[in-house]
Design a protein around this motif. Sequence first.
Motif, PDB file in Angstrom:
ATOM      1  N   PHE A 154       0.821  -1.211   0.000  1.00  0.00           N
ATOM      2  CA  PHE A 154       0.000   0.000   0.000  1.00  0.00           C
ATOM      3  C   PHE A 154       0.857   1.265   0.000  1.00  0.00           C
ATOM      4  O   PHE A 154       0.425   2.307  -0.490  1.00  0.00           O
ATOM      5  N   ASP A 155       2.070   1.196   0.545  1.00  0.00           N
ATOM      6  CA  ASP A 155       2.950   2.371   0.574  1.00  0.00           C
ATOM      7  C   ASP A 155       3.297   2.887  -0.824  1.00  0.00           C
ATOM      8  O   ASP A 155       3.707   4.032  -0.980  1.00  0.00           O
ATOM      9  N   TYR A 156       3.137   2.053  -1.827  1.00  0.00           N
ATOM     10  CA  TYR A 156       3.468   2.434  -3.201  1.00  0.00           C
ATOM     11  C   TYR A 156       2.258   2.929  -3.986  1.00  0.00           C
ATOM     12  O   TYR A 156       2.380   3.232  -5.167  1.00  0.00           O
ATOM     13  N   LEU A 157       1.113   2.997  -3.340  1.00  0.00           N
ATOM     14  CA  LEU A 157      -0.128   3.365  -4.020  1.00  0.00           C
ATOM     15  C   LEU A 157      -0.769   4.577  -3.355  1.00  0.00           C
ATOM     16  O   LEU A 157      -0.565   4.829  -2.175  1.00  0.00           O
ATOM     17  N   SER A 158      -1.569   5.295  -4.123  1.00  0.00           N
ATOM     18  CA  SER A 158      -2.338   6.398  -3.550  1.00  0.00           C
ATOM     19  C   SER A 158      -3.551   5.832  -2.812  1.00  0.00           C
ATOM     20  O   SER A 158      -3.952   4.689  -3.034  1.00  0.00           O
ATOM     21  N   ASN A 159      -4.140   6.648  -1.958  1.00  0.00           N
ATOM     22  CA  ASN A 159      -5.336   6.202  -1.243  1.00  0.00           C
ATOM     23  C   ASN A 159      -6.443   5.807  -2.203  1.00  0.00           C
ATOM     24  O   ASN A 159      -7.132   4.804  -1.990  1.00  0.00           O
ATOM     25  N   ASN A 160      -6.627   6.584  -3.262  1.00  0.00           N
ATOM     26  CA  ASN A 160      -7.657   6.243  -4.243  1.00  0.00           C
ATOM     27  C   ASN A 160      -7.378   4.893  -4.888  1.00  0.00           C
ATOM     28  O   ASN A 160      -8.297   4.089  -5.079  1.00  0.00           O
ATOM     29  N   GLU A 161      -6.134   4.643  -5.242  1.00  0.00           N
ATOM     30  CA  GLU A 161      -5.789   3.361  -5.861  1.00  0.00           C
ATOM     31  C   GLU A 161      -6.031   2.202  -4.892  1.00  0.00           C
ATOM     32  O   GLU A 161      -6.539   1.147  -5.287  1.00  0.00           O
ATOM     33  N   ILE A 162      -5.684   2.402  -3.644  1.00  0.00           N
ATOM     34  CA  ILE A 162      -5.873   1.353  -2.643  1.00  0.00           C
ATOM     35  C   ILE A 162      -7.352   1.049  -2.465  1.00  0.00           C
ATOM     36  O   ILE A 162      -7.782  -0.100  -2.534  1.00  0.00           O
ATOM     37  N   ILE A 163      -8.143   2.084  -2.226  1.00  0.00           N
ATOM     38  CA  ILE A 163      -9.579   1.887  -1.995  1.00  0.00           C
ATOM     39  C   ILE A 163     -10.244   1.289  -3.233  1.00  0.00           C
ATOM     40  O   ILE A 163     -11.000   0.322  -3.143  1.00  0.00           O
ATOM     41  N   HIS A 164      -9.967   1.851  -4.402  1.00  0.00           N
ATOM     42  CA  HIS A 164     -10.609   1.372  -5.627  1.00  0.00           C
ATOM     43  C   HIS A 164     -10.233  -0.066  -5.954  1.00  0.00           C
ATOM     44  O   HIS A 164     -11.068  -0.867  -6.366  1.00  0.00           O
ATOM     45  N   THR A 165      -8.991  -0.422  -5.762  1.00  0.00           N
ATOM     46  CA  THR A 165      -8.511  -1.746  -6.147  1.00  0.00           C
ATOM     47  C   THR A 165      -8.846  -2.814  -5.117  1.00  0.00           C
ATOM     48  O   THR A 165      -9.234  -3.926  -5.482  1.00  0.00           O
ATOM     49  N   PHE A 166      -8.730  -2.495  -3.848  1.00  0.00           N
ATOM     50  CA  PHE A 166      -8.795  -3.540  -2.833  1.00  0.00           C
ATOM     51  C   PHE A 166     -10.051  -3.546  -1.972  1.00  0.00           C
ATOM     52  O   PHE A 166     -10.256  -4.477  -1.208  1.00  0.00           O
ATOM     53  N   PHE A 167     -10.893  -2.533  -2.079  1.00  0.00           N
ATOM     54  CA  PHE A 167     -12.012  -2.470  -1.136  1.00  0.00           C
ATOM     55  C   PHE A 167     -12.975  -3.642  -1.279  1.00  0.00           C
ATOM     56  O   PHE A 167     -13.396  -4.229  -0.299  1.00  0.00           O
ATOM     57  N   PHE A 168     -13.352  -4.008  -2.447  1.00  0.00           N
ATOM     58  CA  PHE A 168     -14.266  -5.142  -2.633  1.00  0.00           C
ATOM     59  C   PHE A 168     -13.523  -6.410  -3.025  1.00  0.00           C
ATOM     60  O   PHE A 168     -14.114  -7.337  -3.564  1.00  0.00           O
ATOM     61  N   PHE A 169     -12.238  -6.457  -2.775  1.00  0.00           N
ATOM     62  CA  PHE A 169     -11.420  -7.607  -3.167  1.00  0.00           C
ATOM     63  C   PHE A 169     -11.728  -8.833  -2.309  1.00  0.00           C
ATOM     64  O   PHE A 169     -11.923  -9.928  -2.822  1.00  0.00           O
ATOM     65  N   SER A 170     -11.757  -8.635  -0.999  1.00  0.00           N
ATOM     66  CA  SER A 170     -12.046  -9.750  -0.086  1.00  0.00           C
ATOM     67  C   SER A 170     -12.536  -9.189   1.243  1.00  0.00           C
ATOM     68  O   SER A 170     -12.305  -8.021   1.561  1.00  0.00           O
ATOM     69  N   GLN A 171     -13.160 -10.033   2.017  1.00  0.00           N
ATOM     70  CA  GLN A 171     -13.631  -9.638   3.338  1.00  0.00           C
ATOM     71  C   GLN A 171     -12.468  -9.177   4.215  1.00  0.00           C
ATOM     72  O   GLN A 171     -12.559  -8.183   4.914  1.00  0.00           O
ATOM     73  N   ARG A 172     -11.359  -9.878   4.143  1.00  0.00           N
ATOM     74  CA  ARG A 172     -10.184  -9.527   4.953  1.00  0.00           C
ATOM     75  C   ARG A 172      -9.670  -8.131   4.613  1.00  0.00           C
ATOM     76  O   ARG A 172      -9.389  -7.326   5.501  1.00  0.00           O
ATOM     77  N   LEU A 173      -9.537  -7.831   3.327  1.00  0.00           N
ATOM     78  CA  LEU A 173      -9.035  -6.511   2.932  1.00  0.00           C
ATOM     79  C   LEU A 173     -10.044  -5.415   3.270  1.00  0.00           C
ATOM     80  O   LEU A 173      -9.655  -4.311   3.667  1.00  0.00           O
ATOM     81  N   ASN A 174     -11.326  -5.698   3.126  1.00  0.00           N
ATOM     82  CA  ASN A 174     -12.335  -4.711   3.535  1.00  0.00           C
ATOM     83  C   ASN A 174     -12.178  -4.378   5.005  1.00  0.00           C
ATOM     84  O   ASN A 174     -12.203  -3.214   5.398  1.00  0.00           O
ATOM     85  N   ASN A 175     -12.021  -5.407   5.825  1.00  0.00           N
ATOM     86  CA  ASN A 175     -11.849  -5.179   7.260  1.00  0.00           C
ATOM     87  C   ASN A 175     -10.575  -4.393   7.547  1.00  0.00           C
ATOM     88  O   ASN A 175     -10.583  -3.485   8.386  1.00  0.00           O
ATOM     89  N   LEU A 176      -9.484  -4.732   6.864  1.00  0.00           N
ATOM     90  CA  LEU A 176      -8.233  -3.986   7.058  1.00  0.00           C
ATOM     91  C   LEU A 176      -8.412  -2.512   6.711  1.00  0.00           C
ATOM     92  O   LEU A 176      -7.948  -1.627   7.437  1.00  0.00           O
ATOM     93  N   LEU A 177      -9.070  -2.250   5.597  1.00  0.00           N
ATOM     94  CA  LEU A 177      -9.253  -0.864   5.158  1.00  0.00           C
ATOM     95  C   LEU A 177     -10.202  -0.101   6.078  1.00  0.00           C
ATOM     96  O   LEU A 177      -9.996   1.082   6.342  1.00  0.00           O
ATOM     97  N   LEU A 178     -11.225  -0.760   6.568  1.00  0.00           N
ATOM     98  CA  LEU A 178     -12.162  -0.092   7.466  1.00  0.00           C
ATOM     99  C   LEU A 178     -11.554   0.134   8.847  1.00  0.00           C
ATOM    100  O   LEU A 178     -11.838   1.140   9.495  1.00  0.00           O
ATOM    101  N   GLN A 179     -10.717  -0.759   9.288  1.00  0.00           N
ATOM    102  CA  GLN A 179     -10.077  -0.608  10.592  1.00  0.00           C
ATOM    103  C   GLN A 179      -8.940   0.408  10.546  1.00  0.00           C
ATOM    104  O   GLN A 179      -8.643   1.045  11.552  1.00  0.00           O
ATOM    105  N   ASN A 180      -8.303   0.556   9.413  1.00  0.00           N
ATOM    106  CA  ASN A 180      -7.206   1.508   9.240  1.00  0.00           C
ATOM    107  C   ASN A 180      -7.719   2.670   8.400  1.00  0.00           C
ATOM    108  O   ASN A 180      -7.471   2.743   7.202  1.00  0.00           O
TER     109      ASN A 180
END
Length: 119
Positions: free
Chosen positions: A28-54
């Motif tokens: 994630f350090d190599y990506l913008s916030n928009n890229e992270i949210i757009h690419t990984f938000f609906f990727f998996s339950q685990r990543l959704n939880n990581l993004l919502l918790q952080n």
Amino acid sequence: MLYSRIIANVKSNTWFDHLPTEIIFLIFDYLSNNEIIHTFFFFSQRLNNLLLQNQYYSRYLELPTTYLTIWKNILSVISSQVEYLNITTIYLTLPLSIFSNLKSIIISSSYGFQKNNYN
């Protein structure tokens, strides 16, 4: 709740899901916030939880000008976490009222502002 209905449909079983959280955050350090949210938000339950918790990744966003259908779904879940919003389009398709914790808005345009000469 809309979030639980959207997330219930998220199913993924990839090697990326098995990476340690620390490695994911390094990626994630190599990506913008928009890229992270757009690419990984609906990727998996685990990543959704990581993004919502952080919430660091959703605090500052640039209002997207493409993929608006996907972004409307994402923003229906995270809009209350957005504190800093950068608007780069003159065609705003989302009401600003969905961003309930907004502290700052940056409005920029590639068209520039018209100069008035009243001297």
